[in-house]
Design an enzyme around this catalytic site. Structure first.
Site, PDB file in Angstrom:
ATOM      1  N   GLU A 102       0.843  -1.104   0.149  1.00 30.32           N
ATOM      2  CA  GLU A 102      -0.012  -0.049  -0.008  1.00 30.32           C
ATOM      3  C   GLU A 102       0.815   1.374   0.085  1.00 30.32           C
ATOM      4  O   GLU A 102       2.046   1.387   0.585  1.00 30.32           O
ATOM      5  CB  GLU A 102      -0.979   0.020   1.150  1.00 30.32           C
ATOM      6  N   CYS A 115       3.712   8.174   0.351  1.00 28.24           N
ATOM      7  CA  CYS A 115       4.332   7.303   1.302  1.00 28.24           C
ATOM      8  C   CYS A 115       4.526   5.971   0.623  1.00 28.24           C
ATOM      9  O   CYS A 115       3.285   5.694   0.184  1.00 28.24           O
ATOM     10  CB  CYS A 115       3.333   7.455   2.594  1.00 28.24           C
ATOM     11  N   CYS A 122       6.923  -7.155   6.835  1.00 30.69           N
ATOM     12  CA  CYS A 122       8.060  -6.540   7.733  1.00 30.69           C
ATOM     13  C   CYS A 122       8.358  -7.505   8.616  1.00 30.69           C
ATOM     14  O   CYS A 122       7.484  -8.240   9.351  1.00 30.69           O
ATOM     15  CB  CYS A 122       7.803  -5.227   8.421  1.00 30.69           C
ATOM     16  N   CYS A 126       7.632  -4.437  15.636  1.00 33.83           N
ATOM     17  CA  CYS A 126       7.261  -3.427  16.534  1.00 33.83           C
ATOM     18  C   CYS A 126       5.809  -3.867  16.976  1.00 33.83           C
ATOM     19  O   CYS A 126       4.823  -4.038  16.023  1.00 33.83           O
ATOM     20  CB  CYS A 126       7.215  -1.978  15.783  1.00 33.83           C
ATOM     21  N   CYS A 129       2.613  -2.086  15.589  1.00 35.81           N
ATOM     22  CA  CYS A 129       2.501  -2.153  14.050  1.00 35.81           C
ATOM     23  C   CYS A 129       1.857  -3.099  13.300  1.00 35.81           C
ATOM     24  O   CYS A 129       1.925  -4.187  13.472  1.00 35.81           O
ATOM     25  CB  CYS A 129       3.767  -1.615  13.592  1.00 35.81           C
ATOM     26  N   GLU A 170      10.826  -2.064   6.107  1.00 32.04           N
ATOM     27  CA  GLU A 170      12.202  -1.361   6.918  1.00 32.04           C
ATOM     28  C   GLU A 170      13.093  -1.187   5.706  1.00 32.04           C
ATOM     29  O   GLU A 170      13.975  -2.064   5.186  1.00 32.04           O
ATOM     30  CB  GLU A 170      12.804  -2.247   8.009  1.00 32.04           C
ATOM     31  N   LEU A 225      12.022   6.419  17.347  1.00 31.40           N
ATOM     32  CA  LEU A 225      12.531   6.075  18.599  1.00 31.40           C
ATOM     33  C   LEU A 225      11.391   5.764  19.643  1.00 31.40           C
ATOM     34  O   LEU A 225      11.802   4.687  20.266  1.00 31.40           O
ATOM     35  CB  LEU A 225      12.597   7.836  19.207  1.00 31.40           C
ATOM     36  N   HIS A 226      10.449   6.220  19.898  1.00 29.86           N
ATOM     37  CA  HIS A 226       9.222   5.507  20.548  1.00 29.86           C
ATOM     38  C   HIS A 226       9.466   5.322  21.950  1.00 29.86           C
ATOM     39  O   HIS A 226       8.483   5.195  22.736  1.00 29.86           O
ATOM     40  CB  HIS A 226       8.621   4.271  19.854  1.00 29.86           C
ATOM     41  N   ASN A 300      -1.946   4.877  16.080  1.00 28.99           N
ATOM     42  CA  ASN A 300      -3.064   4.533  15.410  1.00 28.99           C
ATOM     43  C   ASN A 300      -3.512   3.172  15.864  1.00 28.99           C
ATOM     44  O   ASN A 300      -2.816   2.133  15.784  1.00 28.99           O
ATOM     45  CB  ASN A 300      -2.809   4.370  13.889  1.00 28.99           C
ATOM     46  N   CYS A 343      -0.573   2.364   9.254  1.00 30.26           N
ATOM     47  CA  CYS A 343       0.189   1.538   8.535  1.00 30.26           C
ATOM     48  C   CYS A 343      -0.094   0.248   8.152  1.00 30.26           C
ATOM     49  O   CYS A 343      -0.327  -0.586   9.244  1.00 30.26           O
ATOM     50  CB  CYS A 343       1.797   1.552   8.902  1.00 30.26           C
TER      51      CYS A 343
HETATM   52  N1  SAH Z   1      10.137   0.278   9.286  1.00 31.61           N
HETATM   53  C1  SAH Z   1      10.166   1.937   9.255  1.00 31.61           C
HETATM   54  C2  SAH Z   1       9.201   2.557   8.579  1.00 31.61           C
HETATM   55  C3  SAH Z   1       7.948   2.088   8.584  1.00 31.61           C
HETATM   56  S1  SAH Z   1       6.699   2.578   9.788  1.00 31.61           S
HETATM   57  C4  SAH Z   1      10.229   2.163  10.960  1.00 31.61           C
HETATM   58  O1  SAH Z   1      10.321   1.582  11.643  1.00 31.61           O
HETATM   59  O2  SAH Z   1      10.448   3.436  11.106  1.00 31.61           O
HETATM   60  C5  SAH Z   1       6.626   4.495   9.888  1.00 31.61           C
HETATM   61  C6  SAH Z   1       6.371   4.703  11.279  1.00 31.61           C
HETATM   62  O3  SAH Z   1       4.967   4.750  11.723  1.00 31.61           O
HETATM   63  C7  SAH Z   1       7.407   4.463  12.251  1.00 31.61           C
HETATM   64  O4  SAH Z   1       7.824   5.389  13.075  1.00 31.61           O
HETATM   65  C8  SAH Z   1       6.182   3.347  13.073  1.00 31.61           C
HETATM   66  O5  SAH Z   1       6.970   3.041  14.170  1.00 31.61           O
HETATM   67  C9  SAH Z   1       5.220   4.028  12.930  1.00 31.61           C
HETATM   68  N2  SAH Z   1       3.845   3.287  13.273  1.00 31.61           N
HETATM   69  C10 SAH Z   1       3.777   1.996  12.862  1.00 31.61           C
HETATM   70  N3  SAH Z   1       2.591   1.653  13.435  1.00 31.61           N
HETATM   71  C11 SAH Z   1       2.125   2.877  13.887  1.00 31.61           C
HETATM   72  C12 SAH Z   1       0.898   2.860  14.547  1.00 31.61           C
HETATM   73  N4  SAH Z   1      -0.116   1.917  14.444  1.00 31.61           N
HETATM   74  N5  SAH Z   1       0.405   4.179  15.035  1.00 31.61           N
HETATM   75  C13 SAH Z   1       1.363   4.986  14.824  1.00 31.61           C
HETATM   76  N6  SAH Z   1       2.625   5.062  14.432  1.00 31.61           N
HETATM   77  C14 SAH Z   1       2.869   3.815  13.974  1.00 31.61           C
END
Ligand code: SAH
Length: 356
Positions: A102, A115, A122, A126, A129, A170, A225-226, A300, A343
């Site tokens: 997507e 985007c 992936c 995480c 995600c 990624e 970072l998170h 999200n 995402c």
């Molecule tokens: N693999 C890469 C890029 C993909 S995700 C990465 O980890 O950065 C892009 C961003 O969206 C990342 O910061 C990811 O952690 C975040 N993300 C993924 N799922 C999400 C969700 N449900 N809510 C908010 N952010 C999310």
């Protein structure tokens, strides 16, 4: 050069992943004039052709030869969702082998941003995600990344000026194809999108960040970072078991030093998990002395996950506290919440439907 496909049939070469220079060499090796490479490049990367048949300034014989030896990677539209809430559209594409990816188009005052996904699925895992739920299917080819942008430009008639590599996957886990994508989409023979208008987001693959710093590119690096401590980060992002926070930050510093590009830290705000005053302090320790920007993303909610976002008011409070500590911080404007915004959610919906 040819890899053997099934039944001993030579596999066709992926022509859209070849740079102009490589195409020149291919044409010369095939006994064609060098300027043919320029014409083909223009069809593929400027006029955004989907087939060799469209390349009407090439002889029929050359077009036939091209379709015998090469293929234009398929990125076919399956579904287009247009948001009613804001100028955002989401696209689900099918690849030649049936994998789905997507992409999102976001229209801003300063231009149109796309985007893209860098992998089908992936393997980073995480916790919040959706993209990682079914694991990694495969890396995308450079052509499949390029053609997400091309298809969106063709379907909508909108010129794309900015790219974010923040869809499924990624990018640093698909390093070579991703770097080639950056070079090709910014090349004068292609869409010629400024590298300064390209942002790639990584979960923090340390060797990849150092390598990227040495590529001589001008793209923005966004680090997911998170969490402000190694312990908390590990609980949200399994990749932190392999690459520790302090090492990831050192790699980001090296990226800034080499490229002069300010790092963006992405921070998905999760209610009760990483939105407390202690988290403000931890983040301040990281961002306070760095030339950086923090982008807060209220998480999200994903159907398969239990994480919730803080209230708007609490997200604003979190932002204000960081600002008071002198940190450059914004809350990401929510886009396309009515169209499987998070995402990987559109793709997931299809994966689920397939199982039912
Ligand atoms: N693999 C890469 C890029 C993909 S995700 C990465 O980890 O950065 C892009 C961003 O969206 C990342 O910061 C990811 O952690 C975040 N993300 C993924 N799922 C999400 C969700 N449900 N809510 C908010 N952010 C999310």
């Amino acid at each position: 050069m040819f890899q053997k496909g099934g039944l001993g049939v030579p596999e066709k070469k992926d022509i859209c992943s070849l740079t102009y220079e490589e195409l020149v060499r291919e044409m010369e090796a095939a006994g064609e004039k060098k300027f043919r490479a320029g014409q083909i490049c223009q069809w593929l990367h400027v006029k955004l052709a989907d087939s060799f048949g469209e390349m009407t300034n090439l002889s029929v014989a050359l077009r036939e030869k091209l379709s015998r030896d090469y293929e234009i990677a398929r990125v076919d539209l399956v579904e287009r969702q247009i948001s009613k809430a804001d100028p955002t559209e989401k696209f689900l594409f099918e690849l030649a082998d049936g994998n789905m990816v997507e992409s999102v188009l976001m229209k801003y005052d300063y231009g149109n941003s796309v985007c893209i996904s860098s992998q089908a699925g992936c393997r980073m895992g995480c916790r919040f995600c959706a993209s990682t739920i079914g694991g990694l299917k495969r890396n995308l080819k450079t052509s499949e990344m390029l053609r997400q942008v091309y298809q969106i430009q063709k379907i909508t008639g909108e010129r794309v000026s900015n790219i974010v590599v923040m869809g499924t996957g990624e990018p640093l886990d698909n390093y070579d194809n991703f770097v080639r994508f950056v070079r090709m989409i910014s090349a004068p023979e292609g869409l010629h999108i400024s590298q300064r208008n390209i942002t790639a987001s990584t979960c923090g693959i340390v060797p990849g960040i150092y390598r990227l710093a040495d590529e001589g590119l001008q793209i923005t690096l966004a680090l997911s970072l998170h969490a402000g401590t190694q312990e908390k980060r590990k609980s949200l992002m399994p990749v932190a078991n392999t690459y520790e926070l302090k090492d990831v930050l050192a790699a980001c510093d090296a990226y800034f030093e080499k490229t002069g590009r300010r790092i963006t830290f992405e921070y998905s705000l999760v209610k009760g998990v990483n939105d407390t005053d202690e988290d403000v302090e931890d983040l301040t320790r990281i961002a306070g002395h760095r030339n950086c920007h923090i982008n807060l993303i209220p998480v999200n909610p994903v159907r398969e996950r239990s994480y919730q976002r803080p209230s708007r008011q609490n997200a604003l409070k979190f932002q204000n506290k960081l600002e008071k500590n002198g940190i450059n911080v914004t809350i990401r404007r929510e886009r396309g919440s009515d169209i499987d915004g998070a995402c990987g959610q559109l793709r997931r919906r299809y994966a689920d439907a397939g199982k039912e």
